[in-house]
Design a protein around this motif. Sequence first.
Motif, short mmCIF file in Angstrom:
data_model
loop_
_atom_site.label_atom_id
_atom_site.label_comp_id
_atom_site.label_asym_id
_atom_site.label_seq_id
_atom_site.Cartn_x
_atom_site.Cartn_y
_atom_site.Cartn_z
N ASP A 102 0.81 -1.22 0.00
CA ASP A 102 0.00 0.00 0.00
C ASP A 102 0.84 1.26 0.00
OD1 ASP A 102 -2.36 -1.41 0.00
OD2 ASP A 102 -2.79 -1.09 2.12
N LEU A 103 1.97 1.25 0.70
CA LEU A 103 2.74 2.47 0.90
C LEU A 103 4.04 2.53 0.11
CD1 LEU A 103 2.22 2.82 4.75
CD2 LEU A 103 1.10 4.11 2.94
N SER A 104 4.43 1.47 -0.52
CA SER A 104 5.69 1.46 -1.25
C SER A 104 5.73 2.58 -2.28
CB SER A 104 5.88 0.10 -1.95
OG SER A 104 7.12 0.08 -2.59
N GLY A 105 6.80 3.35 -2.23
CA GLY A 105 6.99 4.45 -3.16
C GLY A 105 6.31 5.74 -2.75
N MET A 106 5.50 5.71 -1.69
CA MET A 106 4.82 6.92 -1.23
C MET A 106 5.84 7.89 -0.62
SD MET A 106 1.54 6.82 -1.68
CE MET A 106 0.37 5.62 -2.23
N HIS A 107 5.56 9.17 -0.74
CA HIS A 107 6.40 10.22 -0.16
C HIS A 107 5.68 10.74 1.09
CE1 HIS A 107 8.03 9.93 -4.17
NE2 HIS A 107 9.03 10.71 -3.82
N VAL A 108 6.30 10.54 2.25
CA VAL A 108 5.67 10.87 3.53
C VAL A 108 6.55 11.84 4.30
CG1 VAL A 108 4.88 9.92 5.74
CG2 VAL A 108 4.43 8.67 3.62
N LEU A 109 5.95 12.95 4.67
CA LEU A 109 6.62 13.97 5.46
C LEU A 109 6.70 13.53 6.92
CD1 LEU A 109 7.73 16.93 5.56
CD2 LEU A 109 5.38 17.62 6.11
N VAL A 110 7.89 13.65 7.51
CA VAL A 110 8.10 13.33 8.92
C VAL A 110 8.35 14.65 9.65
CG1 VAL A 110 9.54 12.12 10.60
CG2 VAL A 110 9.06 11.06 8.37
N VAL A 111 7.46 14.98 10.58
CA VAL A 111 7.59 16.21 11.37
C VAL A 111 7.81 15.78 12.82
CG1 VAL A 111 6.52 18.37 12.05
CG2 VAL A 111 6.11 17.44 9.75
N GLU A 112 9.05 15.89 13.26
CA GLU A 112 9.45 15.44 14.60
C GLU A 112 10.66 16.24 15.02
OE1 GLU A 112 9.89 14.19 18.01
OE2 GLU A 112 8.30 13.03 17.03
N ASP A 113 10.62 16.79 16.25
CA ASP A 113 11.72 17.62 16.72
C ASP A 113 12.78 16.87 17.53
OD1 ASP A 113 9.95 17.28 18.83
OD2 ASP A 113 10.28 19.29 19.63
N GLU A 114 12.50 15.65 17.94
CA GLU A 114 13.50 14.85 18.64
C GLU A 114 14.34 14.14 17.58
OE1 GLU A 114 11.94 12.39 21.83
OE2 GLU A 114 10.21 13.74 21.96
N ALA A 115 15.60 14.57 17.44
CA ALA A 115 16.45 14.13 16.34
C ALA A 115 16.57 12.60 16.25
CB ALA A 115 17.83 14.77 16.43
N LEU A 116 16.82 11.95 17.37
CA LEU A 116 17.00 10.50 17.35
C LEU A 116 15.71 9.80 16.91
CD1 LEU A 116 18.79 8.08 17.85
CD2 LEU A 116 18.10 8.12 20.24
N LEU A 117 14.60 10.21 17.46
CA LEU A 117 13.31 9.63 17.09
C LEU A 117 13.00 9.91 15.62
CD1 LEU A 117 10.75 8.12 17.80
CD2 LEU A 117 9.83 10.23 18.76
N ALA A 118 13.29 11.11 15.16
CA ALA A 118 13.05 11.46 13.75
C ALA A 118 13.85 10.56 12.82
CB ALA A 118 13.40 12.92 13.53
N ASP A 119 15.11 10.33 13.16
CA ASP A 119 15.96 9.46 12.33
C ASP A 119 15.45 8.03 12.34
OD1 ASP A 119 17.56 11.60 11.63
OD2 ASP A 119 19.11 11.15 13.13
N VAL A 120 15.04 7.54 13.50
CA VAL A 120 14.49 6.19 13.59
C VAL A 120 13.22 6.08 12.74
CG1 VAL A 120 13.36 4.55 15.16
CG2 VAL A 120 15.51 5.64 15.83
N MET A 121 12.34 7.07 12.83
CA MET A 121 11.12 7.05 12.03
C MET A 121 11.43 7.03 10.54
SD MET A 121 8.66 9.66 14.18
CE MET A 121 7.25 9.54 13.09
N ALA A 122 12.37 7.85 10.11
CA ALA A 122 12.75 7.90 8.69
C ALA A 122 13.30 6.55 8.25
CB ALA A 122 13.76 9.01 8.45
N ASP A 123 14.13 5.93 9.08
CA ASP A 123 14.68 4.61 8.75
C ASP A 123 13.58 3.56 8.66
OD1 ASP A 123 17.24 5.68 8.71
OD2 ASP A 123 17.79 4.90 10.71
N GLU A 124 12.64 3.62 9.58
CA GLU A 124 11.53 2.66 9.57
C GLU A 124 10.66 2.85 8.33
OE1 GLU A 124 9.93 3.43 13.50
OE2 GLU A 124 10.86 1.59 14.25
N LEU A 125 10.44 4.09 7.92
CA LEU A 125 9.67 4.34 6.70
C LEU A 125 10.37 3.73 5.50
CD1 LEU A 125 8.48 8.05 7.12
CD2 LEU A 125 7.20 5.95 7.59
N GLU A 126 11.68 3.94 5.42
CA GLU A 126 12.45 3.38 4.31
C GLU A 126 12.35 1.85 4.29
OE1 GLU A 126 16.35 5.08 4.80
OE2 GLU A 126 15.80 6.86 3.63
#
Length: 136
Positions: free
Chosen positions: A9-33
């Motif tokens: 369903d989500l493969s190839g989708m472009h999703v904006l990540v809005v998060e101010d905690e740097a470590l959590l933001a990086d983890v979320m981006a990695d999980e999305l990938e």
Amino acid sequence: MNDPDLCQDLSGMHVLVVEDEALLADVMADELEAFGIVPLGPCPSVASAMEAIRDSARLDGALLNVQLRGELSFPIADELRLRGIPFVFVTGNDPAVTESYPEAPVHSKPAEIADVLASLAALIRERREPSAASPA
């Protein structure tokens, strides 16, 4: 972690990540990938998120933290709503703070990324197939 239906369903989708905690933001981006999603950002502030929205050639959805370094992410939610882009809140705040956005699911931190993405996938699916959301 990789649910085959979510990946499809989500493969190839472009999703904006809005998060101010740097470590959590990086983890979320990695999980999305890991789900085949193209993460945009992460954006730690309202200004950076608004710039990303404005500059993005494609934006399919967004994950929004509510509290961003003393700012609320509601101006971002308003802009996404105007553009018809589905979003999900991922927050450490009381979920009631988002009651002005009944269309947006709220996940409390710490949230399982698969659950967050399942909510986003459902919104994206509804947007693509509006007739599926209402009985014929």
